[in-house]
Design a protein around this motif. Sequence first.
Motif, PDB file in Angstrom:
ATOM      1  N   GLU A 147      17.116 -12.236  41.345  1.00 34.02           N
ATOM      2  CA  GLU A 147      17.373 -13.283  40.361  1.00 34.02           C
ATOM      3  C   GLU A 147      16.197 -13.484  39.405  1.00 34.02           C
ATOM      4  N   GLU A 148      14.991 -13.340  39.908  1.00 30.67           N
ATOM      5  CA  GLU A 148      13.818 -13.531  39.048  1.00 30.67           C
ATOM      6  C   GLU A 148      13.806 -12.500  37.913  1.00 30.67           C
ATOM      7  N   ALA A 149      14.086 -11.236  38.251  1.00 23.71           N
ATOM      8  CA  ALA A 149      14.125 -10.185  37.224  1.00 23.71           C
ATOM      9  C   ALA A 149      15.271 -10.433  36.243  1.00 23.71           C
ATOM     10  N   ARG A 150      16.396 -10.923  36.749  1.00 23.91           N
ATOM     11  CA  ARG A 150      17.549 -11.214  35.884  1.00 23.91           C
ATOM     12  C   ARG A 150      17.213 -12.303  34.877  1.00 23.91           C
ATOM     13  N   ILE A 151      16.610 -13.380  35.335  1.00 23.68           N
ATOM     14  CA  ILE A 151      16.270 -14.495  34.445  1.00 23.68           C
ATOM     15  C   ILE A 151      15.252 -14.050  33.397  1.00 23.68           C
ATOM     16  N   HIS A 152      14.282 -13.263  33.816  1.00 23.41           N
ATOM     17  CA  HIS A 152      13.266 -12.777  32.869  1.00 23.41           C
ATOM     18  C   HIS A 152      13.902 -11.939  31.766  1.00 23.41           C
ATOM     19  N   LEU A 153      14.846 -11.064  32.123  1.00 24.93           N
ATOM     20  CA  LEU A 153      15.504 -10.230  31.113  1.00 24.93           C
ATOM     21  C   LEU A 153      16.377 -11.079  30.197  1.00 24.93           C
ATOM     22  N   ILE A 154      17.047 -12.078  30.735  1.00 28.74           N
ATOM     23  CA  ILE A 154      17.867 -12.965  29.904  1.00 28.74           C
ATOM     24  C   ILE A 154      16.999 -13.651  28.849  1.00 28.74           C
ATOM     25  N   GLU A 155      15.811 -14.083  29.241  1.00 29.28           N
ATOM     26  CA  GLU A 155      14.887 -14.710  28.284  1.00 29.28           C
ATOM     27  C   GLU A 155      14.443 -13.711  27.217  1.00 29.28           C
ATOM     28  N   SER A 156      14.192 -12.480  27.608  1.00 25.90           N
ATOM     29  CA  SER A 156      13.792 -11.447  26.643  1.00 25.90           C
ATOM     30  C   SER A 156      14.922 -11.132  25.677  1.00 25.90           C
ATOM     31  N   LEU A 157      16.148 -11.122  26.163  1.00 29.21           N
ATOM     32  CA  LEU A 157      17.300 -10.889  25.296  1.00 29.21           C
ATOM     33  C   LEU A 157      17.482 -12.029  24.298  1.00 29.21           C
ATOM     34  N   GLN A 158      17.243 -13.247  24.727  1.00 31.43           N
ATOM     35  CA  GLN A 158      17.324 -14.390  23.823  1.00 31.43           C
ATOM     36  C   GLN A 158      16.298 -14.266  22.708  1.00 31.43           C
ATOM     37  N   GLN A 159      15.092 -13.844  23.061  1.00 27.11           N
ATOM     38  CA  GLN A 159      14.043 -13.659  22.062  1.00 27.11           C
ATOM     39  C   GLN A 159      14.383 -12.536  21.083  1.00 27.11           C
TER      40      GLN A 159
END
Length: 333
Positions: A147-159
């Motif tokens: 989940e930690e890696a998933r959330i980090h990628l979601i934030e990068s996609l938003q950026q």
Amino acid sequence: MGIMQLFKQTSGWLYLNSSVGRNQLHGAGVILMLHRVLPDDDAADLPHRNELCIGTQAFDHFLGWLSRHFDCVPLMDILQPTQSPTKRPRVSLTFDDGWRDNALHAFPVLLKHQVPASIFLSSDFIGSRQRFWWESLGETLWGSHGEEARIHLIESLQQAGRPLPAQLHDANEQRRSLALLRFLQSLKTLPPQALSRLTDECPAESMPQALDWQQVRELENSGLVRFGPHGASHAILTGLDDRTLAEEIRRSRDALHNGCQRPLPVYCYPNGDNDARVRQQVADHDFPFALGTAAGIYRGHPDPLALPRFGVSQRVARNPQLLSWRICRGARA
């Protein structure tokens, strides 16, 4: 099973077993496009994996079906036949990208059925830890790496201006997987540099995704597998300027000549994308043939640098009559 799928399966079976079908396919060649073979059939069933992945059991079933209805031959036997056509249509398997599971899971099944295949390598990935963006982003967003890696990628996609659709939070696994498939398809419009940056935000897998050159040589030495180029970096060739395009084709061609004993004289376009400029560059680099992704059968194609193939998904591998339905439509076109 839906009524339409049942109709397609029945029609496909009737076509392959009818005199009309046999006459239409006499002397024809069918080129199939595959990518990955996974050990878990259930994992391959999910929509975001279904198009590119086949489970080992489904692959075994599919090759058995092919062997009953077709002469399974090397690709060059279709493109440059040296013998008179047999009564049965010929089929040839091609794999795109050069995934490591082609050696680990696909090859033992090919060996069991004695079915030859051609694998088209994205040469920068071979023998390296470089990763395919589709797999890295897709599996990270699916939660395969935590989940930690998933959330980090979601934030990068938003950026990057690509926020995650709400459907990707759906509690239903099938709907969530289908939403992920559509989202990954939408990311294809991003520049290669952006996709590379996003891939770097994903956790490193424990095993490289691609074949290494020792595996390439071992598969080649089996006599069942030959290799051709599928780009160097897997960049979409139509989006490159002339200089970069020429470098991409040359680098992939040279890597195959250095790493293989008998590289195929066939280029395979990443994502199937090509135009007149790309085809001319491929011809200028001494390739008489090239593979696209448009569906159709081969009868001496009017443009040998845009050859048709039928894609094989997990759904088709489980229900091969769906392929015969598509072949039926292609033969009548």
